[in-house]
Design a protein around this motif. Structure first.
Motif, PDB file in Angstrom:
ATOM      1  N   GLU A  86       2.942   7.963   3.207  1.00 57.70           N
ATOM      2  CA  GLU A  86       1.555   7.914   3.598  1.00 57.70           C
ATOM      3  C   GLU A  86       1.080   9.334   3.617  1.00 57.70           C
ATOM      4  O   GLU A  86      -0.245   9.556   3.324  1.00 57.70           O
ATOM      5  N   SER A  87       1.487  10.176   4.345  1.00 53.64           N
ATOM      6  CA  SER A  87       1.225  11.390   4.555  1.00 53.64           C
ATOM      7  C   SER A  87       0.861  12.499   3.360  1.00 53.64           C
ATOM      8  O   SER A  87       0.036  13.255   3.327  1.00 53.64           O
ATOM      9  N   THR A  88       1.794  12.216   2.294  1.00 52.62           N
ATOM     10  CA  THR A  88       1.846  12.810   1.171  1.00 52.62           C
ATOM     11  C   THR A  88       1.262  12.105  -0.060  1.00 52.62           C
ATOM     12  O   THR A  88       0.933  12.755  -1.073  1.00 52.62           O
ATOM     13  N   GLN A 145      -6.545   7.861   6.588  1.00 53.97           N
ATOM     14  CA  GLN A 145      -5.132   7.462   6.965  1.00 53.97           C
ATOM     15  C   GLN A 145      -4.949   6.025   6.505  1.00 53.97           C
ATOM     16  O   GLN A 145      -4.038   5.465   6.074  1.00 53.97           O
ATOM     17  N   ASN A 159      -5.514  14.793   2.460  1.00 53.58           N
ATOM     18  CA  ASN A 159      -6.324  14.729   3.751  1.00 53.58           C
ATOM     19  C   ASN A 159      -7.951  14.520   3.663  1.00 53.58           C
ATOM     20  O   ASN A 159      -8.753  14.118   4.558  1.00 53.58           O
TER      21      ASN A 159
END
Ligand code: NAG
Ligand code: NAG
Ligand code: NAG
Length: 151
Positions: free
Chosen positions: A67-69, A38, A34
Motif C-alpha cells: 500500500e505504501s508504494t 491511504q 503520497n
C-alpha cells in the motif's frame, strides 16, 4: 513591473500543462503514492490481489501489493508468468491510470491543448474490461491451450 510578473506566472502554467505523457501501456505509469489517500491505496491493493487471483485461476504463485508504494507482483502458478493485468479494471495499474488522467486534466484545465494530451496519451491506455467474476478458465479440463482471454 506588474506585467512581467504576470508573464512569468503564465509561462510556468503552460510548462506544466505541456508535461509529456509518453506511455505505451498502463504498466509504464507511475504515481506519487503520497498523492493518493491511504484508504484509497488500501482499496486499490485489495482489488489488485483479488484480480490477480482470478486471472490466475485462483492459483497465483506470487500475489503481493504494498500500500505504501503501490508496487505489486502477480505471477500465476501454472506458468510463472504475469497475466494481462493491464487489460483489466480493478487493478493497481488501472487505478493509477485513472488517477493520472484526473491529475492531467486538472493540470491542463483551461487549455484545450493540455487536455488533449490527457485524452490522447493517457485515457486510451486505461483498461476497459471489468475483471473476470470467476477464474478465467477451468484448467483442470482444458490443459493449457484453451487459456484464451479474448473477450
Ligand atoms: C516516447 O517514447 C519512445 C520510446 O520510449 C521514444 O522513442 C520517443 O522518442 C518518445 N517520444 C517523446 C515525444 O518523448
Ligand atoms: C499464464 O497463465 C494464466 C492463467 O493461469 C494466463 O491467464 C496467462 O495468460 C498465462 N500467461 C502466459 C504467458 O501464458
Ligand atoms: C516483486 O518483484 C520485484 C521486481 O520484479 C522483486 O524485486 C521483488 O522481490 C518481488 N516481490 C515479491 C514479494 O516477490
Amino acid at each position: 513591473m506588474r506585467a512581467s510578473v504576470t508573464f512569468v506566472a503564465l509561462a510556468v502554467a503552460s510548462v506544466s500543462a505541456q508535461t509529456n505523457y509518453n506511455f505505451t501501456s498502463e504498466l509504464d505509469m507511475t504515481i506519487d503514492p503520497n498523492t493518493v489517500k491511504q484508504s484509497d491505496r488500501a482499496v486499490w491493493c485489495r482489488a489488485q490481489t483479488d484480480t490477480c487471483s482470478l486471472l490466475c485461476n485462483k492459483n497465483a504463485e506470487v500475489n503481493s501489493c504494498t500500500e505504501s508504494t503501490l508496487k505489486w507482483n502477480c505471477t500465476c502458478g501454472s506458468n510463472s508468468s504475469t497475466p494481462g493485468i493491464e487489460f483489466y479494471q480493478q487493478t493497481v495499474p488501472y487505478f493509477i491510470c485513472e488517477a493520472l488522467y484526473g491529475q492531467c486534466i486538472q493540470q491542463g484545465a483551461g487549455t484545450i491543448r493540455g487536455q488533449d494530451v490527457c485524452n490522447d496519451n493517457i485515457k486510451p491506455l486505461c483498461a476497459t474490461n471489468p475483471p473476470p467474476k470467476e477464474p478465467v478458465s477451468d484448467s483442470s479440463e482444458t490443459s493449457g491451450t484453451a487459456t484464451s482471454h479474448g473477450f
